[in-house]
Design an enzyme around this catalytic site. Structure first.
Site, PDB file in Angstrom:
ATOM      1  CG  ASP A 432      -1.826   1.147   1.478  1.00 14.69           C
ATOM      2  OD1 ASP A 432      -2.723   0.865   0.523  1.00 14.69           O
ATOM      3  OD2 ASP A 432      -1.669   1.751   2.001  1.00 14.69           O
ATOM      4  CD  GLU A 475      -4.548   4.618  -1.654  1.00 15.67           C
ATOM      5  OE1 GLU A 475      -4.648   4.064  -0.516  1.00 15.67           O
ATOM      6  OE2 GLU A 475      -5.645   4.824  -2.213  1.00 15.67           O
TER       7      GLU A 475
END
Length: 566
Positions: A432, A475
């Site tokens: 992440d 993301e």
């Protein structure tokens, strides 16, 4: 095991000889039927059998180098067709027999004459050629940097190396330029060249016969005018970058150009053909061009073969022994999963109206027999490539080109099954981007997309070809690492994280910023289902977030999430 070119040519020659023997037997049978027609006439079934035999000869003779025989068979086939389409005629007797007999007898005599002195096929076999693309060594991507200013050249090499590219500084005046250009046909390569040297490098590529597909040229310039860009395009550049350099965009272009060019031409073809010699000929020709071919042995198993083989396209004859290819195409479309599967008819039917009618029942293209080997190869490769592009569009994320959420989860489950079957250790990593909302809020979503794309490129170029990468959402990325235990996976992701943190991104007013990443790793072998391993990796990721971000945490079943291995 793939056959050598010599073995393939020997097999094709044997097939041609076998076809010649079969053709003589079939024409002899037609001669006997012509004599029978002259004496007592033929039944409708016998006439239909003769028509089917002529149809097969018309479609296959040209493929084996007997084009004249194929054309003669096609002409006689068309002459018989009206008599078979009229259901009220019944058998071939009376006035019908009187009209048909001279034409049929003379047509069969013509076929016999064409075969009488034929020892070997009149025309040599086509030598099919296929654009095999660039053969890359794993995920290695080589970037040739032709930039005479030492400082700029060094910055280019250092900046691109962070993405995992192998960068080589080459002087245009050096004798080694020719060697590196020639090697571009063997290793996936891109050349980044200053506008002052672009013409010279492009001319050298042309002299050596190296195409833009083999070695794309990216032009760097301090002049960002339309005129300069137009000149670069006319000179042969595949991309243009003005200073100050946007390294994420440059790296993205390198990755995109190489991914378009490095894959060899290939495909998976399921062939439905009732002529075994012709089917074997097509198989050998296509496999010599890198295509994987499976021949359907039993038409009743067609759906099972589709599910097992998962072809890019289906090549199918329209008229099959005891069945209709048109009906089989409609049957395939019963299954929603095969609605987008390209079906290409192979048939000697050359009437455009009949072709359209056949395609309206479920097929997409029509190739008329006889089809030359070279044309067959090019047609199949083109259609396979298009089929893969459509598959990529459906199954991959549009921004990054990585697997979508559902598919990357399937890959994790499949790798867990491999672990159990083969006994090796594998891991999954959940990655992440840190403070990504702040990136979007400060620099805008367009800049955020560049950051996401940069990480996807870095992952693709730093991980092995056997590793599988997906965009899990937003993301967040998921990586499946076969044959890699949790400790090894942690070190790999940590190394990628350090490189990513060194990348510079540019926002408004050329302000630069950097982004870090956090990751959680879990061993697939510790779980009974892939989803459980993904949940564990996610727990380890959030443990790393709570611990300060910018790092990697390994999930430990004994100690709980967040405890790294010693």
């Amino acid at each position: 095991m793939r056959l050598s070119a010599t073995d393939i040519q020997a097999s094709l020659a044997a097939l041609r000889d076998r076809f010649l023997v079969r053709a003589r037997e079939e024409v002899l049978y037609l001669s006997q039927q012509a004599e029978k027609m002259r004496r007592v006439g033929l039944t409708e079934a016998e006439l239909s059998e003769a028509y089917s035999l002529l149809h097969r000869l018309a479609g296959s003779a040209g493929t084996f180098g007997l084009a004249d025989l194929g054309e003669a068979a096609r002409s006689l086939e068309k002459s018989l067709k009206p008599y078979l389409e009229d259901d009220e005629q019944g058998g071939c007797a009376g006035s019908v027999r009187e009209a048909l007999e001279p034409m049929f007898v003379s047509g069969v005599m013509a076929l016999s004459e064409l075969l009488r002195d034929q020892q070997t096929p009149a025309a040599p076999l086509d030598q099919p050629s296929a654009d095999a693309g660039i053969v890359s060594q794993g995920m290695q991507v080589r970037v040739l940097v032709c930039q005479e200013q030492a400082r700029v050249s060094r910055d280019l090499v250092d900046g691109l190396a962070l993405y995992g590219f192998q960068c080589i500084q080459v002087s245009v005046a050096s004798s080694s330029l020719e060697r590196w250009i020639k090697e571009s046909s063997r290793v996936a390569s891109v050349c980044v060249v200053d506008d002052e040297q672009l013409e010279q490098v492009a001319a050298e590529c042309r002299r050596l016969g190296v195409t833009g597909r083999q070695l794309p040229l990216l032009c760097l310039s301090r002049d960002d005018s339309f005129e300069k860009r137009y000149w670069a395009a006319a000179t042969g550049a595949e991309g243009f970058f003005a200073e100050p350099l946007d390294f994420p965009r440059l790296a993205d272009s390198v990755e995109r150009l190489v991914s378009e060019r490095k894959q060899p031409a290939s495909g998976r073809v399921l062939m439905v053909e009732d002529d075994p010699d012709l089917a074997e000929h097509y198989r050998l020709v296509l496999e010599s061009a890198g295509v994987v071919v499976r021949l359907v042995q039993s038409f009743r198993n067609l759906i099972g073969e589709l599910a097992d083989f998962r072809p890019d396209i289906v090549l199918m004859d329209v008229q099959l022994e005891g069945m209709s290819g048109i009906t089989l195409a409609r049957l395939i479309r019963f299954e929603p999963r095969w609605l987008s599967l390209p079906i290409v008819y192979l048939s000697s039917e050359d009437d455009p109206e009949n072709q359209l009618a056949a395609m309206s029942e479920g097929a997409d293209e029509f190739l008329v027999k006889p089809v030359s080997d070279g044309y067959l190869v090019r047609s199949v490769l083109l259609r396979c490539r298009r089929a893969r592009q459509l598959s990529e569009l459906m199954n991959r994320d549009s921004l990054t080109g990585l697997f979508k959420h559902a598919l990357i989860k399937q890959q994790a489950q499949m790798e867990l099954a491999n672990c159990r079957r083969l006994g090796h250790s594998s891991s999954v990593a959940m990655i992440d981007l840190d403070h990504f909302k702040q990136v979007n809020d400060t620099w805008g979503h367009g800049c955020g997309d560049k950051v996401i794309k940069a990480l996807s490129n870095l992952l693709k170029n730093r991980l092995r070809e056997t590793d599988v990468i997906g965009r899990y959402g937003g993301e967040e990325f998921l990586v499946v690492l076969p044959g890699c235990d949790a400790g090894q996976a942690r070190r790999v992701i940590e190394d990628i994280g350090r490189s990513f943190a060194e990348l510079s991104f540019f926002g408004t007013n050329d302000e630069s910023f950097s982004v870090t990443l956090s990751a959680g790793v879990a061993s697939l072998n510790d779980f009974t289902h892939g989803d459980e391993a993904l949940e564990a990796a996610d727990q380890a990721l959030y443990q790393q977030k709570r611990a300060g971000r910018n790092g990697v945490t390994v999930f430990s079943p004994q100690q709980g999430a967040g405890q790294e291995e010693p």
